[in-house]
Design a protein around this motif. Structure first.
Motif, PDB file in Angstrom:
ATOM      1  N   ARG A  31       0.835  -1.212   0.000  1.00 11.83           N
ATOM      2  CA  ARG A  31       0.000   0.000   0.000  1.00 11.83           C
ATOM      3  C   ARG A  31       0.871   1.264   0.000  1.00 11.83           C
ATOM      4  N   ARG A  32       1.887   1.270   0.833  1.00 10.49           N
ATOM      5  CA  ARG A  32       2.788   2.437   0.888  1.00 10.49           C
ATOM      6  C   ARG A  32       3.519   2.633  -0.442  1.00 10.49           C
ATOM      7  N   ALA A  33       3.994   1.543  -1.010  1.00  7.16           N
ATOM      8  CA  ALA A  33       4.695   1.629  -2.290  1.00  7.16           C
ATOM      9  C   ALA A  33       3.759   2.137  -3.384  1.00  7.16           C
ATOM     10  N   LEU A  34       2.529   1.639  -3.406  1.00  5.73           N
ATOM     11  CA  LEU A  34       1.583   2.074  -4.432  1.00  5.73           C
ATOM     12  C   LEU A  34       1.180   3.531  -4.244  1.00  5.73           C
ATOM     13  N   ASP A  35       1.116   4.006  -3.007  1.00  5.23           N
ATOM     14  CA  ASP A  35       0.857   5.429  -2.761  1.00  5.23           C
ATOM     15  C   ASP A  35       1.978   6.277  -3.370  1.00  5.23           C
ATOM     16  N   ALA A  36       3.221   5.840  -3.194  1.00  4.42           N
ATOM     17  CA  ALA A  36       4.367   6.565  -3.760  1.00  4.42           C
ATOM     18  C   ALA A  36       4.333   6.513  -5.289  1.00  4.42           C
ATOM     19  N   VAL A  37       3.992   5.350  -5.850  1.00  3.83           N
ATOM     20  CA  VAL A  37       3.890   5.216  -7.307  1.00  3.83           C
ATOM     21  C   VAL A  37       2.802   6.150  -7.830  1.00  3.83           C
ATOM     22  N   ARG A  38       1.651   6.174  -7.163  1.00 11.87           N
ATOM     23  CA  ARG A  38       0.553   7.051  -7.580  1.00 11.87           C
ATOM     24  C   ARG A  38       1.022   8.518  -7.612  1.00 11.87           C
ATOM     25  N   PHE A  39       1.708   8.939  -6.570  1.00  4.25           N
ATOM     26  CA  PHE A  39       2.215  10.310  -6.507  1.00  4.25           C
ATOM     27  C   PHE A  39       3.164  10.588  -7.672  1.00  4.25           C
ATOM     28  N   LEU A  40       4.114   9.692  -7.900  1.00  2.00           N
ATOM     29  CA  LEU A  40       5.084   9.893  -8.975  1.00  2.00           C
ATOM     30  C   LEU A  40       4.418   9.937 -10.339  1.00  2.00           C
ATOM     31  N   VAL A  41       3.497   9.003 -10.593  1.00  2.00           N
ATOM     32  CA  VAL A  41       2.818   8.945 -11.881  1.00  2.00           C
ATOM     33  C   VAL A  41       2.051  10.242 -12.141  1.00  2.00           C
TER      34      VAL A  41
END
Length: 106
Positions: free
Chosen positions: A15-25
């Protein structure tokens, strides 16, 4: 805790990793590739860990998502006046396969 606690930790990490990916994207342009390391056995068929020598798909398949976010904005390192990296159009499929193979993914 046990296996269920371990699984909860993996889920929270994801979940934390996907939150970071969402922000970057949301803040990147051009072609964005999202990938990660292979999976981990968490009790499937009674197996745990990386199972050296195992042919379990979860250990061998690497997630890979490509998003086309339009034209890439040219970005330079501080002080540079021209880009030194190849554009994604200049990188051949053979080069990608060679590099993935060197990393043990092919």
């Amino acid at each position: 805790h046990g296996v269920e606690g371990l699984k909860r930790c993996y889920e929270e990490n994801l979940r934390r990793a996907l939150d970071a990916v969402r922000f970057l994207v949301e803040h990147l342009s051009g072609r964005v590739v999202v990938t990660s390391d292979h999976g981990e056995l968490l009790g499937e068929r009674g197996l745990y860990g990386h199972g050296a020598g195992s042919d379990e798909p979860i250990l061998r398949e690497v997630p890979w998502l490509v998003l086309d976010k339009g034209p890439r904005k040219q970005q330079y390192a501080k002080g540079d006046t021209e880009a030194t990296e190849k554009s994604s159009e200049e990188v051949t499929e053979e080069e990608v396969k060679r590099k993935l193979s060197m990393l043990g993914y092919m």
